[in-house]
Write a protein that holds these residues in place. Structure first.
Motif, short mmCIF file in Angstrom:
data_model
loop_
_atom_site.label_atom_id
_atom_site.label_comp_id
_atom_site.label_asym_id
_atom_site.label_seq_id
_atom_site.Cartn_x
_atom_site.Cartn_y
_atom_site.Cartn_z
N UNK A 2 0.84 -1.19 0.00
CA UNK A 2 0.00 0.00 0.00
C UNK A 2 0.88 1.24 0.00
N UNK A 3 0.48 2.23 -0.84
CA UNK A 3 1.20 3.50 -0.93
C UNK A 3 0.21 4.65 -0.73
N UNK A 4 0.70 5.74 -0.18
CA UNK A 4 -0.06 6.98 -0.22
C UNK A 4 -0.06 7.51 -1.64
N UNK A 5 -1.23 7.66 -2.24
CA UNK A 5 -1.29 8.06 -3.65
C UNK A 5 -0.75 9.47 -3.83
N UNK A 6 -1.02 10.34 -2.87
CA UNK A 6 -0.53 11.72 -2.96
C UNK A 6 0.91 11.82 -2.47
N UNK A 7 1.23 11.16 -1.35
CA UNK A 7 2.57 11.27 -0.77
C UNK A 7 3.60 10.41 -1.45
N UNK A 8 3.14 9.35 -2.14
CA UNK A 8 4.03 8.39 -2.79
C UNK A 8 4.83 7.55 -1.79
N UNK A 9 4.49 7.63 -0.51
CA UNK A 9 5.22 6.89 0.51
C UNK A 9 4.63 5.50 0.72
N UNK A 10 5.50 4.55 0.98
CA UNK A 10 5.03 3.20 1.28
C UNK A 10 4.34 3.18 2.64
N UNK A 11 3.14 2.60 2.67
CA UNK A 11 2.42 2.42 3.94
C UNK A 11 2.78 1.08 4.59
N UNK A 12 2.69 0.02 3.82
CA UNK A 12 3.04 -1.31 4.32
C UNK A 12 3.18 -2.28 3.16
N UNK A 13 3.82 -3.42 3.46
CA UNK A 13 4.04 -4.43 2.43
C UNK A 13 4.05 -5.81 3.08
N UNK A 14 3.46 -6.79 2.40
CA UNK A 14 3.46 -8.18 2.87
C UNK A 14 4.02 -9.08 1.78
N UNK A 15 4.73 -10.13 2.24
CA UNK A 15 5.36 -11.09 1.33
C UNK A 15 4.89 -12.51 1.62
N UNK A 16 4.65 -13.28 0.57
CA UNK A 16 4.51 -14.74 0.64
C UNK A 16 5.26 -15.30 -0.56
N UNK A 17 6.57 -15.49 -0.42
CA UNK A 17 7.45 -15.55 -1.58
C UNK A 17 7.84 -16.94 -2.07
N UNK A 18 7.68 -17.98 -1.29
CA UNK A 18 8.20 -19.27 -1.75
C UNK A 18 7.12 -20.35 -1.67
N UNK A 19 7.17 -21.25 -2.65
CA UNK A 19 6.29 -22.42 -2.66
C UNK A 19 6.93 -23.49 -3.52
N UNK A 20 6.93 -24.74 -3.02
CA UNK A 20 7.62 -25.85 -3.67
C UNK A 20 9.06 -25.40 -3.98
N UNK A 21 9.67 -24.79 -3.00
CA UNK A 21 10.95 -24.13 -3.20
C UNK A 21 11.73 -24.19 -1.89
N UNK A 22 12.95 -24.63 -1.98
CA UNK A 22 13.81 -24.67 -0.80
C UNK A 22 14.88 -23.59 -0.91
#
Length: 730
Positions: A362-382
């Protein structure tokens, strides 16, 4: 009586080859952490592994949908960087999630499908034989795990979503008729029936069809402030999709968006300013912003995000506004922008892909600043450690950096995405099983990094090189195949038997004249297991035809490792085994560790991925006369529930780490003696649980300079890699 030193040494040698029984082990003292997911599951939360669509409610709650999440989070909700809920009942027993989601003030509407598990499920809740239903589920917005039934609703009669599924298409099993777009008001629901080439309008309360009109392969839908609709038409079209404008009754309006050449529109949103936003999954990887002009016309105003996204400048480096595979965009009432990605883009028609890792930010559309971020990056992957730097961990398509001083679960940072579909569309990972590059072995040749990866079944060994010009990206370099790849790719592969490819012209494309067959082995290599030692020699444990070594022959002018069938050495299968499972060769000491099956515990086809019930160590392996040091009876009980079997083996320093397939245990043995040391299981930080280790190379380990052993284990359930940190007692 005192034995002579000579006799005592002989006695010790005899004792060393007596099988070490699988004695009851004690639990070790260690820390459980993880890599690749914003949540560890210690609080019951995890970030899903794929996002195919998002919808943003006015209060900033983000609703997601995807056809598959291994632990059932196909449809979920998030807010302010936290996970709120899982919808459930979209996973198993014929049910699957889908590719679109929408909400109004009362309900959530989400695409899903219902099948019959290859005709195994019968009754009113399931389609007839050889058929699949595609449609949407309606849930209460106040509790998305609860269905909102309606008179024509069907399905799920035994759970909380009874009679809340609307069938839109009934098709032959195997046909993809997934809904690719949804939008809703409090009175109407707009459904993109992509397969049926139409927009269907439903009454939001009764779910009865009100009207429909024809649109070529419609995808995403967004409702403008004047109640008109913007629709992506030509979804998955080779000739390019467009964004068209309709009244809510189906009249085609002026104002088709003037998309720049090369744009692949994948998601739509209306900004608080009234501007129209289009996510581009073409090379730009940006969000295009269009202004409305008089007479229904529009023009491109600006583009949000870094040009070329994650592949700009230092290729593969993640960061703010560096997008990769946007699948959903939306705004809340405060003007914050939300972006869902899966490092790939929307699922192509007919594909069962689960993406290359989910990112929700999520970003502030006017401020362009990042609000938060979530990751779920790996699957069937070691994961595997860079031999030159144990703080750098590679998965099949990601690189992570570790700061061991940070708290549990905070050690990792996402540092690189190593797969570039634009620069290297012929990367073998796009054509192998699951279209996911996984199971890494990280090696160094002349000090330079090389990545070797396996498919989940160890049929194919892919080789990648790196150079500074391409940043984090792993460049396709070679492929060793036990058998042909199903389908038409690559041209020039043999119709049967073993073959290999080396990128002799350095362009990353698998050319027919770069393929070499090995007719002398035919199909005798079977379904073997590939291993690459620290000197980058390639080993293949064939099931019953012995162990083959393909020594590294050097590098070509492009830096590609050279292997030759004519330079291969074959070692007979050790007499202790009737079928081989895994090999780990330690080049520095000429030591070979072998696992497999025996006459007492024979292999059968249901154990196709297992490592086997016996482990043996051999010294002086390459001498032609190796010596058996010991054998270890590994944990094994195929009659228990769950079954106790082994699936992965790693050796580091003085210890052997063996992953059990179903039971969440890592058994630890002293590599010097074969004696059991103890075991590790997932700790409280990850909810005392993990998924199966569901691949043949699901475990790797390293001994750090401070004496700590770090063990990476695939967690097949919740989009992460487990990290065990253990320091042996002195």
């Amino acid at each position: 009586m005192k034995l002579s030193s000579r006799f005592g040494a002989a006695l010790l040698a005899l004792q060393s080859i007596v099988p070490c029984a699988a004695l009851a082990q004690s639990q070790l003292t260690y820390t459980t952490s993880w890599i690749g997911n914003s949540f560890g599951f210690g609080d019951g939360n995890w970030m899903q592994q794929d996002i195919q669509s998002i919808n943003v409610a006015p209060n900033g709650t983000v609703y997601t949908n995807s056809p598959w999440d291994e632990s059932g989070s196909e449809i979920a909700s998030y807010q302010n960087g936290n996970k709120l809920a899982v919808a459930g009942n979209t996973h198993g027993w014929g049910a699957a999630g889908g590719d679109a989601v929408a909400t109004n003030s009362t309900y959530l509407y989400a695409a899903m499908s219902i099948g019959n598990e290859s005709n195994a499920l019968v009754g009113a809740d399931y389609p007839p034989q050889n058929q699949t239903w595609f449609g949407l589920t309606r849930r209460l917005l106040s509790n998305i795990a609860t269905g909102a039934p309606f008179a024509s609703g069907i399905g799920n009669s035994a759970n909380a979503t009874k009679d809340s599924f609307l069938r839109v298409e009934a098709v032959t099993a195997g046909v993809d008729a997934g809904i690719r777009g949804l939008a809703a008001t409090d009175s109407e629901v707009y459904v993109a029936d992509t397969y049926g080439n139409r927009i269907v309008v439903l009454d939001a309360q009764t779910m009865r069809q009100l009207r429909s009109w024809s649109v070529t392969a419609p995808g995403r839908i967004v409702i403008d402030t004047d109640t008109t609709l913007w629709v992506i038409s030509g979804f998955d079209s080779a000739s390019g999709a467009s964004v068209v404008h309709y009244s809510n009754t189906g009249t085609l309006l002026a104002g088709t968006l003037p998309l720049p050449a090369g744009t692949i529109p994948t998601a739509l949103a209306i900004a608080p300013s009234g501007q129209i936003l289009v996510a581009d999954n073409g090379p730009s990887q940006q969000i295009l912003v269009f202004d409305k002009l008089t007479g229904g016309q529009t023009q491109l105003d600006t583009a949000l995000g870094t040009r070329n996204g994650l592949f700009h400048t230092v290729e593969g480096t993640p960061g703010n506004w560096r997008f990769n595979g946007i699948t959903g965009i939306g705004f809340d009432q405060s003007g914050n922008l939300y972006v869902g990605q899966n490092n790939e883009g929307p699922r192509p028609l007919g594909s069962a892909t689960v993406g290359e890792g989910a990112v929700l930010e999520s970003y502030g559309f006017a401020s362009q600043q990042l609000n938060w971020r979530l990751y779920g990056l790996t699957f069937v992957d070691s994961g595997d450690f860079d031999p030159a730097n144990p703080t750098s961990v590679y998965s099949g398509s990601k690189r992570f950096t570790l700061d061991y001083s940070q708290p549990t679960g905070k050690e990792w940072s996402y540092a690189g995405f190593t797969l570039n579909r634009f620069a290297y569309p012929d990367d073998p990972s796009f054509y192998l099983t699951r279209n996911v590059r996984g199971e890494p072995m990280m090696r160094r040749i002349n000090g330079q990094p090389y990545l070797y990866t396996l498919d989940p079944y160890s049929h194919y060994l892919s080789v990648y090189r790196f150079d500074t010009a391409h940043g984090e990206v792993a460049i396709p370099s070679g492929l060793l195949a036990e058998n042909p790849i199903p389908g038409t790719w690559p041209a020039g592969q043999p119709t049967s038997g073993e073959w290999m490819w080396r990128d002799s012209n350095g362009d990353g494309v698998v050319d027919a004249n770069e393929i070499t067959s090995n007719p002398s082995t035919g199909s005798t290599v079977g379904d073997g297991f590939w291993w690459v030692d620290s000197a980058s020699n390639v080993w293949l444990a064939t099931p019953v035809s012995g162990i083959r070594e393909m020594p590294l022959q050097g590098l070509d002018s492009f830096g590609n490792p050279i292997y030759q069938y004519t330079g291969a050495k074959t070692f007979a299968m050790p007499s202790q085994f009737t079928r081989l499972g895994r090999v780990v060769y330690v080049a520095q000491t000429d030591t070979m560790y072998v696992t497999g099956f025996t006459s007492a515990n024979p292999w059968n086809s249901t154990l196709w991925k297992e490592a086997g019930p016996l482990l043996a160590r051999y010294d002086n392996w390459s001498s032609g006369n190796p010596s058996l040091v010991y054998t270890v009876a590994l944990p094994w009980n195929t009659q228990s529930d769950p079954q106790v079997t082994t699936v992965g083996v790693a050796v580091a320093g003085n210890y052997i780490f063996v992953a059990e397939l179903f039971t969440q245990k890592i058994d630890v043995y002293d590599a010097r003696s074969g004696q059991a040391v103890g075991y590790m299981t997932p700790g409280a930080s990850v909810g005392n649980t993990s998924g199966w280790v569901d691949v043949e190379l699901g475990i790797n380990a390293v001994e750090r300079d401070n004496g700590e052993y770090d063990v990476l284990v695939e967690d097949d359930a919740r989009a992460k890699i487990l990290l065990y940190r253990w320091t042996p007692a002195s």
